[in-house]
Write a protein that holds these residues in place. Sequence first.
Motif, PDB file in Angstrom:
ATOM      1  N   THR A 119       0.827  -1.206   0.000  1.00  0.00           N
ATOM      2  CA  THR A 119       0.000   0.000   0.000  1.00  0.00           C
ATOM      3  C   THR A 119       0.857   1.250   0.000  1.00  0.00           C
ATOM      4  OG1 THR A 119      -1.711  -1.181   1.246  1.00  0.00           O
ATOM      5  CG2 THR A 119      -1.854   1.216   1.206  1.00  0.00           C
ATOM      6  N   CYS A 121       3.753   1.784  -1.307  1.00  0.00           N
ATOM      7  CA  CYS A 121       4.390   2.070  -2.601  1.00  0.00           C
ATOM      8  C   CYS A 121       3.449   1.841  -3.783  1.00  0.00           C
ATOM      9  CB  CYS A 121       5.657   1.244  -2.763  1.00  0.00           C
ATOM     10  SG  CYS A 121       5.404  -0.547  -2.716  1.00  0.00           S
ATOM     11  N   LEU A 122       2.149   1.679  -3.488  1.00  0.00           N
ATOM     12  CA  LEU A 122       1.140   1.474  -4.536  1.00  0.00           C
ATOM     13  C   LEU A 122       1.536   0.331  -5.471  1.00  0.00           C
ATOM     14  CD1 LEU A 122       0.312   5.191  -5.433  1.00  0.00           C
ATOM     15  CD2 LEU A 122      -0.987   3.641  -3.975  1.00  0.00           C
ATOM     16  N   ASN A 123       1.883  -0.799  -4.884  1.00  0.00           N
ATOM     17  CA  ASN A 123       2.332  -1.966  -5.640  1.00  0.00           C
ATOM     18  C   ASN A 123       1.128  -2.742  -6.183  1.00  0.00           C
ATOM     19  OD1 ASN A 123       3.436  -4.334  -6.622  1.00  0.00           O
ATOM     20  ND2 ASN A 123       4.795  -4.665  -4.881  1.00  0.00           N
ATOM     21  N   SER A 124       0.694  -2.364  -7.379  1.00  0.00           N
ATOM     22  CA  SER A 124      -0.501  -2.981  -7.966  1.00  0.00           C
ATOM     23  C   SER A 124      -0.270  -4.459  -8.290  1.00  0.00           C
ATOM     24  CB  SER A 124      -0.920  -2.225  -9.230  1.00  0.00           C
ATOM     25  OG  SER A 124       0.126  -2.191 -10.173  1.00  0.00           O
ATOM     26  N   GLN A 142      -7.393  -3.189  -3.771  1.00  0.00           N
ATOM     27  CA  GLN A 142      -6.521  -2.027  -3.752  1.00  0.00           C
ATOM     28  C   GLN A 142      -7.233  -0.801  -3.184  1.00  0.00           C
ATOM     29  OE1 GLN A 142      -4.041  -1.667  -7.158  1.00  0.00           O
ATOM     30  NE2 GLN A 142      -3.439   0.451  -6.739  1.00  0.00           N
ATOM     31  N   GLU A 146      -5.995   1.303   0.060  1.00  0.00           N
ATOM     32  CA  GLU A 146      -5.731   2.736  -0.066  1.00  0.00           C
ATOM     33  C   GLU A 146      -6.516   3.549   0.954  1.00  0.00           C
ATOM     34  OE1 GLU A 146      -4.695   6.586  -1.347  1.00  0.00           O
ATOM     35  OE2 GLU A 146      -3.715   4.648  -1.639  1.00  0.00           O
ATOM     36  N   TYR A 149      -5.084   3.229   4.363  1.00  0.00           N
ATOM     37  CA  TYR A 149      -3.788   3.900   4.467  1.00  0.00           C
ATOM     38  C   TYR A 149      -3.925   5.420   4.593  1.00  0.00           C
ATOM     39  CZ  TYR A 149       0.902   5.434   2.926  1.00  0.00           C
ATOM     40  OH  TYR A 149       2.126   6.037   2.829  1.00  0.00           O
ATOM     41  N   ARG A 150      -5.023   5.954   4.126  1.00  0.00           N
ATOM     42  CA  ARG A 150      -5.167   7.417   4.079  1.00  0.00           C
ATOM     43  C   ARG A 150      -5.082   8.113   5.436  1.00  0.00           C
ATOM     44  NH1 ARG A 150      -8.423   9.646  -1.177  1.00  0.00           N
ATOM     45  NH2 ARG A 150      -7.199   8.423  -2.662  1.00  0.00           N
ATOM     46  N   CYS A 177       2.901  12.856  -0.737  1.00  0.00           N
ATOM     47  CA  CYS A 177       2.586  11.452  -1.041  1.00  0.00           C
ATOM     48  C   CYS A 177       2.900  11.022  -2.469  1.00  0.00           C
ATOM     49  CB  CYS A 177       1.124  11.161  -0.731  1.00  0.00           C
ATOM     50  SG  CYS A 177      -0.058  11.912  -1.889  1.00  0.00           S
ATOM     51  N   GLU A 179       1.098  11.685  -5.193  1.00  0.00           N
ATOM     52  CA  GLU A 179      -0.092  11.576  -6.051  1.00  0.00           C
ATOM     53  C   GLU A 179      -0.025  12.623  -7.166  1.00  0.00           C
ATOM     54  OE1 GLU A 179      -2.327   9.357  -5.947  1.00  0.00           O
ATOM     55  OE2 GLU A 179      -4.301  10.087  -6.524  1.00  0.00           O
ATOM     56  N   ARG A 198      -5.409  12.998  -2.340  1.00  0.00           N
ATOM     57  CA  ARG A 198      -5.095  11.850  -1.479  1.00  0.00           C
ATOM     58  C   ARG A 198      -4.801  12.268  -0.038  1.00  0.00           C
ATOM     59  NH1 ARG A 198       0.041   7.755  -1.811  1.00  0.00           N
ATOM     60  NH2 ARG A 198      -1.010   5.830  -1.194  1.00  0.00           N
TER      61      ARG A 198
END
Length: 288
Positions: A119, A121-124, A142, A146, A149-150, A177, A179, A198
């Motif tokens: 989360t 590193c936004l690892n899709s 995802q 997210e 995590y916010r 962040c 974004e 974000r």
Amino acid sequence: MQVFFKTTIKGVIYMSDSAANKDYLKLHKEIAKQVNSLIDQVEFANLALIDGYLQEQVKQKKPIASVIDVPIDAKQFFGFVQQIAEISVGNQPHLQETMDAITTALKTTDETEKFIEATKCLNSYYFADFAERNSLNGAIVQFLAEMAYRPYIKALAKLLDEKVKFEGYNHNMCPVCGEKARLARGAEDGKREACCTRCDTVWEIQRLQCPHCKNEKHEDLKYIVAGDDENRKLYVCESCKGYIKIVNLKDQLGTPSFFIIDLETIHLDMVASQEGYGEEAESNSKVM
């Protein structure tokens, strides 16, 4: 003085008029409210923040969250996931089985830790693998990660607001962040500020310039107004095919939620796509 072209798109169907979109907005508003209520529960007791080092990262245009390890308690994070899942099911009962499957899969500490790191590193790729292993919808997985995590990234942004200055940053990614800038508003003295959807960080960007490719040729820059709403419009660049949504928030009471404003202006994203602007168009313009 630079002169900008303005195009008005008539006959736009506003998504906010549909019952489905009203339900969608209601869900996200409830989640956003819950996320904001969780910020005060976040503590960064062991996080060392050196002002000079952080300021140097801003100067080098490196998102601060990418160079420091944001501490997250796995048990607390799992609790946030459960709360977001409950709100989602309360609004859309058909998600019950999916949310139960996700929380069940996260009950092991090892999986929760991996989930958290992905989360950050936004690892899709991780989320796609997690979804496949558990026969789930990757997009829902995802999204849940997210939203949980916010509270942490918003708490970090709030903390950094007292320590770091963003003057002269002028970049299209959030300095906290990372974004990509999607929303901007007018500021004092005719200036313009990008607003992170974000983490709510705000920073100044050049008014007479594309925020993405820095193009300043007035013939390449223009506004697109959807319908008759001059307070919410697109600022597009013919050079890179990028865009940003410009909103007038002067008459809005209270602290705005940039995340919700982004959702409320999704019709502008649709117009941008229809007119040939956006990430796919940007990619095509780079190879042409």
